[in-house]
Scaffold this motif. Structure first.
Motif, PDB file in Angstrom:
ATOM      1  N   VAL A 112       0.854  -1.193   0.000  1.00  0.00           N
ATOM      2  CA  VAL A 112       0.000   0.000   0.000  1.00  0.00           C
ATOM      3  C   VAL A 112       0.890   1.243   0.000  1.00  0.00           C
ATOM      4  O   VAL A 112       1.634   1.497   0.953  1.00  0.00           O
ATOM      5  CB  VAL A 112      -0.970   0.001   1.204  1.00  0.00           C
ATOM      6  N   GLY A 113       0.852   1.970  -1.098  1.00  0.00           N
ATOM      7  CA  GLY A 113       1.579   3.232  -1.230  1.00  0.00           C
ATOM      8  C   GLY A 113       0.654   4.383  -0.889  1.00  0.00           C
ATOM      9  O   GLY A 113      -0.129   4.312   0.054  1.00  0.00           O
ATOM     10  N   SER A 114       0.712   5.440  -1.700  1.00  0.00           N
ATOM     11  CA  SER A 114      -0.191   6.592  -1.480  1.00  0.00           C
ATOM     12  C   SER A 114      -0.096   7.533  -2.662  1.00  0.00           C
ATOM     13  O   SER A 114       0.962   7.663  -3.288  1.00  0.00           O
ATOM     14  CB  SER A 114       0.209   7.355  -0.224  1.00  0.00           C
ATOM     15  N   VAL A 115      -1.191   8.235  -2.923  1.00  0.00           N
ATOM     16  CA  VAL A 115      -1.142   9.300  -3.934  1.00  0.00           C
ATOM     17  C   VAL A 115      -0.196  10.421  -3.478  1.00  0.00           C
ATOM     18  O   VAL A 115       0.282  11.204  -4.303  1.00  0.00           O
ATOM     19  CB  VAL A 115      -2.565   9.843  -4.233  1.00  0.00           C
ATOM     20  N   ALA A 116       0.136  10.453  -2.180  1.00  0.00           N
ATOM     21  CA  ALA A 116       1.107  11.442  -1.687  1.00  0.00           C
ATOM     22  C   ALA A 116       2.448  11.301  -2.398  1.00  0.00           C
ATOM     23  O   ALA A 116       3.231  12.252  -2.463  1.00  0.00           O
ATOM     24  CB  ALA A 116       1.299  11.286  -0.177  1.00  0.00           C
ATOM     25  N   SER A 117       2.724  10.121  -2.950  1.00  0.00           N
ATOM     26  CA  SER A 117       4.014   9.883  -3.621  1.00  0.00           C
ATOM     27  C   SER A 117       4.216  10.768  -4.836  1.00  0.00           C
ATOM     28  O   SER A 117       5.345  10.923  -5.300  1.00  0.00           O
ATOM     29  CB  SER A 117       4.120   8.412  -4.032  1.00  0.00           C
ATOM     30  N   SER A 161       7.210   2.589  -3.775  1.00  0.00           N
ATOM     31  CA  SER A 161       6.667   2.307  -5.115  1.00  0.00           C
ATOM     32  C   SER A 161       7.806   1.993  -6.089  1.00  0.00           C
ATOM     33  O   SER A 161       7.698   1.070  -6.910  1.00  0.00           O
ATOM     34  CB  SER A 161       5.847   3.502  -5.623  1.00  0.00           C
ATOM     35  N   ILE A 162       8.892   2.754  -5.982  1.00  0.00           N
ATOM     36  CA  ILE A 162      10.055   2.489  -6.844  1.00  0.00           C
ATOM     37  C   ILE A 162      10.653   1.122  -6.504  1.00  0.00           C
ATOM     38  O   ILE A 162      11.017   0.335  -7.393  1.00  0.00           O
ATOM     39  CB  ILE A 162      11.111   3.611  -6.685  1.00  0.00           C
ATOM     40  N   LEU A 163      10.746   0.846  -5.216  1.00  0.00           N
ATOM     41  CA  LEU A 163      11.277  -0.454  -4.760  1.00  0.00           C
ATOM     42  C   LEU A 163      10.516  -1.610  -5.411  1.00  0.00           C
ATOM     43  O   LEU A 163      11.123  -2.555  -5.936  1.00  0.00           O
ATOM     44  CB  LEU A 163      11.148  -0.542  -3.234  1.00  0.00           C
ATOM     45  N   VAL A 164       9.199  -1.529  -5.378  1.00  0.00           N
ATOM     46  CA  VAL A 164       8.371  -2.579  -5.990  1.00  0.00           C
ATOM     47  C   VAL A 164       8.658  -2.672  -7.487  1.00  0.00           C
ATOM     48  O   VAL A 164       8.869  -3.772  -8.027  1.00  0.00           O
ATOM     49  CB  VAL A 164       6.869  -2.292  -5.748  1.00  0.00           C
ATOM     50  N   VAL A 239       1.492   0.572 -10.395  1.00  0.00           N
ATOM     51  CA  VAL A 239       0.978   1.386  -9.286  1.00  0.00           C
ATOM     52  C   VAL A 239      -0.457   1.757  -9.647  1.00  0.00           C
ATOM     53  O   VAL A 239      -0.696   2.507 -10.596  1.00  0.00           O
ATOM     54  CB  VAL A 239       1.821   2.664  -9.075  1.00  0.00           C
ATOM     55  N   VAL A 240      -1.396   1.190  -8.912  1.00  0.00           N
ATOM     56  CA  VAL A 240      -2.814   1.447  -9.188  1.00  0.00           C
ATOM     57  C   VAL A 240      -3.299   2.545  -8.244  1.00  0.00           C
ATOM     58  O   VAL A 240      -3.316   2.366  -7.029  1.00  0.00           O
ATOM     59  CB  VAL A 240      -3.653   0.166  -8.964  1.00  0.00           C
ATOM     60  N   PHE A 241      -3.664   3.681  -8.822  1.00  0.00           N
ATOM     61  CA  PHE A 241      -4.190   4.781  -8.005  1.00  0.00           C
ATOM     62  C   PHE A 241      -5.675   4.541  -7.769  1.00  0.00           C
ATOM     63  O   PHE A 241      -6.445   4.387  -8.725  1.00  0.00           O
ATOM     64  CB  PHE A 241      -3.970   6.116  -8.716  1.00  0.00           C
ATOM     65  N   ALA A 242      -6.059   4.490  -6.503  1.00  0.00           N
ATOM     66  CA  ALA A 242      -7.473   4.379  -6.145  1.00  0.00           C
ATOM     67  C   ALA A 242      -7.751   5.605  -5.288  1.00  0.00           C
ATOM     68  O   ALA A 242      -7.731   5.569  -4.060  1.00  0.00           O
ATOM     69  CB  ALA A 242      -7.725   3.091  -5.378  1.00  0.00           C
TER      70      ALA A 242
END
Ligand code: NAI
Length: 255
Positions: A112-117, A161-164, A239-242
């Motif tokens: 779980v990432g974030s749109v903050a990225s 996200s980059i790591l993934v 990266v799926v933005f929800a």
């Protein structure tokens, strides 16, 4: 039935996901600081090692799905803690559980990432490279000096996200899909605490997506369950933005 390990299982998105997965018949291994199948502090190396050992023991070394949802927001007691939980714990658990996932059936993992990225300028900050280099002590000391929780949060989510995305070849060889879900506003205790924060509360309350509302944890759990499932069998490194349209609104020409 699949064996699925979920961090952050005691609250918010992780709790909603565990309920959905149990309803669907998964054997769920919940991980959190308390009130979980495995209680441990993911901010520490010892806590991460305990989680890896206990997940391997409970799954007998064969894990079908992993969801890394545990996280702390801008109200965390220190910026270093944000990096420790949101980035370094994720990196450590991905490494520690990769082999078990390789033994799993049509295995997949979601972070779980974030749109903050996508916050402007974060991608240029040296803290990103420091995280990706695995320099935990250095990165934590540097971010604690800067005293900018929103940078720590956005940076941790960009780095993860980059790591993934950097793992796509290695994980494909294992036969394990790996993706990121980047939520916008989700009405959870983490979000509520941010809206009440003296420094960031107003900006957080004003952060309204084109859909005009925040989301409920179950809406994110639905997306995560889809990415874990065979329905998403060709999705890997995405990266799926929800986020109710927030990313598209902020940077329509980037995707
Ligand atoms: P939450 O606060 O409801 O749940 C987070 C869980 O992580 C809690 O149960 C907490 O105990 C656990 N956790 C935190 N630190 C831990 C540690 N050191 N060791 C073990 N467990 C720990 O928050 P929410 O909103 O459900 O957050 C889930 C994920 O979604 C986080 O990674 C967060 O950054 C991300 N996210 C949330 C958004 C929101 O608006 N709520 C927006 C974008 C991303």
């Amino acid at each position: 039935m699949p064996i699925t390990a979920v961090t952050g299982s005691a609250s918010g998105i992780g709790a909603a996901l565990c309920a959905q997965l149990r309803e669907a018949g998964h054997t769920v291994i919940g991980i959190d600081r308390a009130n979980a199948d495995i209680n441990a502090d993911l901010a520490t190396a010892e806590g991460r090692q305990l989680v890896i050992e206990q997940v391997l023991a409970k799954s007998a070394g064969t894990l079908d799905h992993l969801v890394l949802c545990a996280g702390v927001g801008v109200t965390a007691p220190s910026c270093g803690l944000i990096l420790a939980v949101n980035y370094f714990a994720v990196s450590s658990l991905l490494d520690g559980l990769a082999e078990a996932l390789g033994n799993g059936h049509e295995a997949s993992a979601v972070v779980v990432g974030s749109v903050a990225s996508v916050q402007p300028g974060v991608d240029k900050h040296p803290i990103i490279a420091q995280m990706l280099d695995g320099d935990e002590a250095g990165a934590l000391a540097a971010i604690d000096d800067i005293k900018e929780p929103s940078l720590a949060y956005a940076g941790s989510k960009l780095a993860v996200s980059i790591l993934v995305r950097r793992k796509v070849r290695e994980w494909a060889k294992r036969g394990v899909r790996l993706n990121v879900v980047a939520p916008g506003v989700v009405e959870t205790p983490l979000y509520k605490a941010s809206t009440e924060d003296a420094r960031y509360g107003e900006a957080t309350r004003n952060f309204v997506a084109p859909l005009g509302r925040g989301s409920q944890p179950d809406e994110l759990a639905n997306v995560i369950r889809f990415l874990l499932s065979d329905q998403a069998s060709f999705m890997h490194g995405t990266v799926v933005f929800a986020d109710g349209g927030m990313d598209a609104m902020m940077r329509p020409e980037r995707f």
